[in-house]
Design an enzyme around this catalytic site. Structure first.
Site, PDB file in Angstrom:
ATOM      1  N   LYS A  50       0.853  -1.187   0.000  1.00  0.00           N
ATOM      2  CA  LYS A  50       0.000   0.000   0.000  1.00  0.00           C
ATOM      3  C   LYS A  50       0.888   1.235   0.000  1.00  0.00           C
ATOM      4  O   LYS A  50       1.979   1.230   0.581  1.00  0.00           O
ATOM      5  CB  LYS A  50      -0.875  -0.020   1.269  1.00  0.00           C
ATOM      6  CG  LYS A  50      -1.666   1.260   1.531  1.00  0.00           C
ATOM      7  CD  LYS A  50      -2.746   1.515   0.505  1.00  0.00           C
ATOM      8  CE  LYS A  50      -3.468   2.840   0.754  1.00  0.00           C
ATOM      9  NZ  LYS A  50      -4.381   3.193  -0.379  1.00  0.00           N
ATOM     10  N   CYS A 136      -2.054  10.114  -6.472  1.00  0.00           N
ATOM     11  CA  CYS A 136      -3.195   9.865  -5.577  1.00  0.00           C
ATOM     12  C   CYS A 136      -4.248  10.949  -5.770  1.00  0.00           C
ATOM     13  O   CYS A 136      -3.965  12.122  -5.563  1.00  0.00           O
ATOM     14  CB  CYS A 136      -2.758   9.838  -4.114  1.00  0.00           C
ATOM     15  SG  CYS A 136      -4.175   9.671  -3.004  1.00  0.00           S
TER      16      CYS A 136
HETATM   17  C1  DHB Z   1      -5.162   6.250  -2.498  1.00  0.00           C
HETATM   18  C2  DHB Z   1      -5.687   6.149  -3.778  1.00  0.00           C
HETATM   19  C3  DHB Z   1      -4.835   6.170  -4.856  1.00  0.00           C
HETATM   20  O1  DHB Z   1      -5.286   6.078  -6.133  1.00  0.00           O
HETATM   21  C4  DHB Z   1      -3.478   6.303  -4.641  1.00  0.00           C
HETATM   22  O2  DHB Z   1      -2.676   6.327  -5.689  1.00  0.00           O
HETATM   23  C5  DHB Z   1      -2.964   6.382  -3.362  1.00  0.00           C
HETATM   24  C6  DHB Z   1      -3.809   6.355  -2.287  1.00  0.00           C
HETATM   25  C7  DHB Z   1      -6.064   6.247  -1.360  1.00  0.00           C
HETATM   26  O3  DHB Z   1      -7.133   6.865  -1.446  1.00  0.00           O
HETATM   27  O4  DHB Z   1      -5.708   5.647  -0.315  1.00  0.00           O
END
Ligand code: DHB
Length: 317
Positions: A50, A136
């Protein structure tokens, strides 16, 4: 089945070898120790974390992920366990001897935070590559770095000299030929190992006509789209960057992969590896072995024994 051993799905991302070209998209089932262990034991050819920040983050309020028949919308808000956890997990991963690389996604909230994170992960043993997230879409008040071309250069000027491991960037989708060309020209100036195309299509809006409401809570229902909605956009980005980037920079495909045929299409467009997001959320870890089997079957039918037999060989009319 009997010929499946004659078809290899192995690949290379720069100098990093993957036994299988399929793995998770960052964000999909890769936040906790349990998630990361399950990925290590799955048919995936790599484990990607993540997106991480320095500090633990709770993320946005729920509901923050929603699936439709055509895909998904999310506004998670970067929930993650913080850099120390993902750095320490590297040792756990290495001890498992799964034969697959561990890649950490970095998504600092500022340029300074990205510098700190990459500095930290450089010193952590067992990390094979870093995917720097420039895309993001879910942080209120924070524009996606990948849409600000000057800021992309500032970030890469700061982080590239630091990175000891192979470094790549996760890009947002682009929709204009000039943007493909401008971004590729920028990226070609840096010693990147890979570019991942694409992050979610940002700020879509899925609504429920019956309840007359949005389906996720953050940002009045606006969020990043994945799944079938985004596959043609993903293929366009993979192929545009495959053509425009230096050949040493591998393009990793992400977007709308739910079958072996979808993975085949990404590779035909030039992808060296393919990530799975929405379909991993739907199907969980069995998705990797299923799609690998389907991809091998297609390759066998076409007489291909390795990805390089067809990678990037899309033909035009
Ligand atoms: C999140 C979503 C994304 O597309 C990303 O690249 C990084 C984080 C999120 O909302 O956690």
């Amino acid at each position: 089945m009997e010929n499946s051993t004659t078809v290899s799905l192995s690949t290379q991302i720069g100098r990093v070898a993957l036994p299988v070209c399929l793995y998770n998209a960052s964000g999909a089932r890769c936040t906790t120790a349990q998630d990361l262990l399950a990925l290590a034991q799955s048919g995936a050819g790599a484990v990607l974390s993540k997106s991480s920040t320095m500090q633990f983050r709770e993320g946005n309020p729920a509901p923050r992920y929603y699936e439709t028949t055509l895909g998904s919308i999310n506004s998670m808000g970067l929930p993650n366990l913080g850099h120390e956890f993902y750095g320490q997990h590297a040792q756990v991963h290495a001890a498992l001897q799964s034969g697959k690389p561990y890649i950490v996604s970095v998504s600092g909230l500022s340029l300074e935070e990205n510098v700190s994170l990459i500095g930290f992960y450089n010193e952590a043993a067992g990390i094979d590559a870093i995917e720097l997230n420039l895309s993001c879409p879910n942080l209120p008040g924070k524009p996606q770095t990948g849409y600000d071309f000057e800021q992309v250069q500032h970030v890469l000027d700061a982080v590239c000299p630091l990175a000891k491991q192979p470094l790549g960037v996760k890009l947002p989708p682009y929709f204009d030929i000039v943007h493909f060309e401008q971004m590729a020209a920028i990226l070609n100036r840096y010693p990147l190992a890979f570019v991942t195309c694409i992050n979610s299509v940002g700020n879509g809006l899925v609504i429920d006509a019956h309840t007359e409401t949005v389906v996720i809570k953050p940002k009045n229902g606006f969020g990043g789209l994945g799944g079938d909605y985004v596959k043609p956009t993903a293929l366009a980005n993979v192929h545009a960057f495959y053509r425009l980037l230096r050949p040493e920079i591998g393009v990793i495909g992400c977007g709308g992969v739910k079958t072996g045929q979808d993975a085949f299409e990404h590779i035909l467009c030039g992808a060296v590896a393919v990530q799975i997001g929405t379909q991993l959320m739907r199907e969980d870890m069995p998705v990797f072995a299923r799609i690998a089997y389907e991809l091998q079957t297609i390759m066998q039918q076409k007489g291909y024994t390795r990805l390089e037999d067809f990678r990037g060989k899309l033909r035009y009319l």
